[in-house]
Design an enzyme around this catalytic site. Structure first.
Site, PDB file in Angstrom:
ATOM      1  N   THR A 142       0.824  -1.224   0.000  1.00  0.00           N
ATOM      2  CA  THR A 142       0.000   0.000   0.000  1.00  0.00           C
ATOM      3  C   THR A 142       0.852   1.265   0.000  1.00  0.00           C
ATOM      4  O   THR A 142       0.349   2.348  -0.295  1.00  0.00           O
ATOM      5  CB  THR A 142      -0.888   0.048   1.257  1.00  0.00           C
ATOM      6  OG1 THR A 142      -0.034   0.181   2.410  1.00  0.00           O
ATOM      7  CG2 THR A 142      -1.731  -1.210   1.400  1.00  0.00           C
ATOM      8  N   ASP A 162      16.777   2.796  -2.513  1.00  0.00           N
ATOM      9  CA  ASP A 162      16.293   2.689  -1.131  1.00  0.00           C
ATOM     10  C   ASP A 162      17.351   3.262  -0.191  1.00  0.00           C
ATOM     11  O   ASP A 162      18.405   2.657   0.021  1.00  0.00           O
ATOM     12  CB  ASP A 162      16.007   1.215  -0.808  1.00  0.00           C
ATOM     13  CG  ASP A 162      15.314   1.063   0.531  1.00  0.00           C
ATOM     14  OD1 ASP A 162      15.825   1.601   1.545  1.00  0.00           O
ATOM     15  OD2 ASP A 162      14.252   0.425   0.588  1.00  0.00           O
ATOM     16  N   ASP A 207      18.448   1.046   2.921  1.00  0.00           N
ATOM     17  CA  ASP A 207      19.301  -0.081   2.535  1.00  0.00           C
ATOM     18  C   ASP A 207      20.701   0.393   2.141  1.00  0.00           C
ATOM     19  O   ASP A 207      21.692  -0.274   2.454  1.00  0.00           O
ATOM     20  CB  ASP A 207      18.669  -0.842   1.359  1.00  0.00           C
ATOM     21  CG  ASP A 207      17.548  -1.756   1.817  1.00  0.00           C
ATOM     22  OD1 ASP A 207      17.445  -2.014   3.033  1.00  0.00           O
ATOM     23  OD2 ASP A 207      16.757  -2.198   0.948  1.00  0.00           O
TER      24      ASP A 207
HETATM   25  C1  PRP Z   1      11.731   5.271   3.297  1.00  0.00           C
HETATM   26  C2  PRP Z   1      12.304   6.656   3.555  1.00  0.00           C
HETATM   27  C3  PRP Z   1      11.113   7.387   4.093  1.00  0.00           C
HETATM   28  C4  PRP Z   1       9.970   6.788   3.350  1.00  0.00           C
HETATM   29  C5  PRP Z   1       9.565   7.733   2.274  1.00  0.00           C
HETATM   30  O1  PRP Z   1      11.673   4.546   4.465  1.00  0.00           O
HETATM   31  O2  PRP Z   1      13.395   6.672   4.405  1.00  0.00           O
HETATM   32  O3  PRP Z   1      10.934   7.227   5.493  1.00  0.00           O
HETATM   33  O4  PRP Z   1      10.445   5.557   2.767  1.00  0.00           O
HETATM   34  O5  PRP Z   1       8.463   7.260   1.600  1.00  0.00           O
HETATM   35  P1  PRP Z   1       7.037   7.960   1.657  1.00  0.00           P
HETATM   36  O6  PRP Z   1       7.260   9.432   1.464  1.00  0.00           O
HETATM   37  O7  PRP Z   1       6.304   7.319   0.496  1.00  0.00           O
HETATM   38  O8  PRP Z   1       6.400   7.631   2.967  1.00  0.00           O
HETATM   39  P2  PRP Z   1      11.251   2.990   4.517  1.00  0.00           P
HETATM   40  O9  PRP Z   1       9.798   2.866   4.814  1.00  0.00           O
HETATM   41  O10 PRP Z   1      11.766   2.289   3.311  1.00  0.00           O
HETATM   42  O11 PRP Z   1      11.987   2.483   5.825  1.00  0.00           O
HETATM   43  P3  PRP Z   1      13.568   2.393   6.153  1.00  0.00           P
HETATM   44  O12 PRP Z   1      14.086   3.803   6.294  1.00  0.00           O
HETATM   45  O13 PRP Z   1      13.571   1.647   7.440  1.00  0.00           O
HETATM   46  O14 PRP Z   1      14.248   1.651   5.035  1.00  0.00           O
HETATM   47  N1  URA Z   2      12.088   5.471   0.050  1.00  0.00           N
HETATM   48  C1  URA Z   2      13.335   5.375  -0.443  1.00  0.00           C
HETATM   49  O1  URA Z   2      14.270   5.026   0.275  1.00  0.00           O
HETATM   50  N2  URA Z   2      13.521   5.676  -1.744  1.00  0.00           N
HETATM   51  C2  URA Z   2      12.525   6.078  -2.554  1.00  0.00           C
HETATM   52  O2  URA Z   2      12.774   6.363  -3.733  1.00  0.00           O
HETATM   53  C3  URA Z   2      11.236   6.155  -2.011  1.00  0.00           C
HETATM   54  C4  URA Z   2      11.040   5.852  -0.709  1.00  0.00           C
END
Ligand code: PRP
Ligand code: URA
Length: 209
Positions: free
Chosen positions: A108, A200, A203
């Site tokens: 989602t 990402d 990661d």
């Molecule tokens: C990523 C990023 C943001 C989010 C952005 O985190 O660091 O927090 O996605 O996406 P959005 O604007 O669509 O909400 P993620 O959920 O991948 O978690 P992580 O930082 O633990 O990898």
């Molecule tokens: N979170 C990430 O880390 N990269 C993107 O491009 C979008 C969400």
């Protein structure tokens, strides 16, 4: 758009280009995130309040301004926002640090909270939320919602790369929040990743891919 500040400094742009490169390894990626956060922080914190203290120079005593660092709260969104914290602490070592744990549902793309701890009293602090990526804006809006529910009032948001969709969503939900971005990218793809983006961020910072 009022309250949306894109930082166009050449050093920030250069470092973002290095971040985008898929051949940039974890070690360099982590350093770059920290350095960019520091450069962005220089601008985002340009209205930090000052108060005068008495200092004895080798010549005479004078009144001279210092920042009230303890009134600043840096609040990273876990995980990727953590990478920006040390860049801001290098500028204001006495700042407090809160944490908000959110992850995006892979289907989602909506955020789920798993942790929230903020320095008290949060209502009296300038709060700088950090997250390198502002994609759909779901995580940013949820984080600011939590902070406001806990009493936070003066909130800034720092994001290294932002999609127009995320900027719009955050701005519409929280027009009072000043948003500082390093670069506004073109769009989101079908998986809600920023294009061209950097992949990402979590990661790449933590080497978990
Ligand atoms: C990523 C990023 C943001 C989010 C952005 O985190 O660091 O927090 O996605 O996406 P959005 O604007 O669509 O909400 P993620 O959920 O991948 O978690 P992580 O930082 O633990 O990898
Ligand atoms: N979170 C990430 O880390 N990269 C993107 O491009 C979008 C969400």
């Amino acid at each position: 758009m009022e309250n949306v500040i894109e930082l166009k400094h050449p050093l920030i742009q250069h470092k973002i280009s290095r971040l985008r490169d898929k051949n940039t390894g974890t070690n360099e990626f982590r350093s770059l995130i920290e350095e960019i956060a520091m450069l962005m922080g220089f601008e985002a914190l340009s209205d930090l309040p000052l108060h005068d203290v008495e200092v004895e120079t080798p010549i005479e005593t004078c009144m001279t301004p210092v920042v009230e660092g303890r009134n600043l709260a840096v609040v990273p969104i876990l995980r990727a926002g953590l990478g920006m914290v040390n860049g801001l602490l290098a500028l204001v070592p006495t700042a407090k640090v809160g944490h908000i744990g959110l992850y995006r549902d892979e289907e989602t793309h909506e955020p789920h909270e798993y942790y929230c701890k903020l320095p008290k009293p949060i209502d009296e602090r300038l709060i700088v939320v950090t997250d390198p990526m502002l994609a759909t804006g779901g995580s940013a809006v949820a984080a600011v919602d939590f902070i406001k529910q806990h009493g936070g009032k003066k909130i800034k948001f720092m994001s290294i790369i932002a999609a127009p969709e995320g900027i719009k969503r955050l701005h519409e939900a929280h027009p009072d929040v000043q948003l500082y971005v390093g670069h506004i990218d073109r769009q989101l793809n079908e998986n809600a990743y920023i294009c061209p983006g950097l992949g990402d961020a979590g990661d790449r910072i933590f080497g978990t891919k």
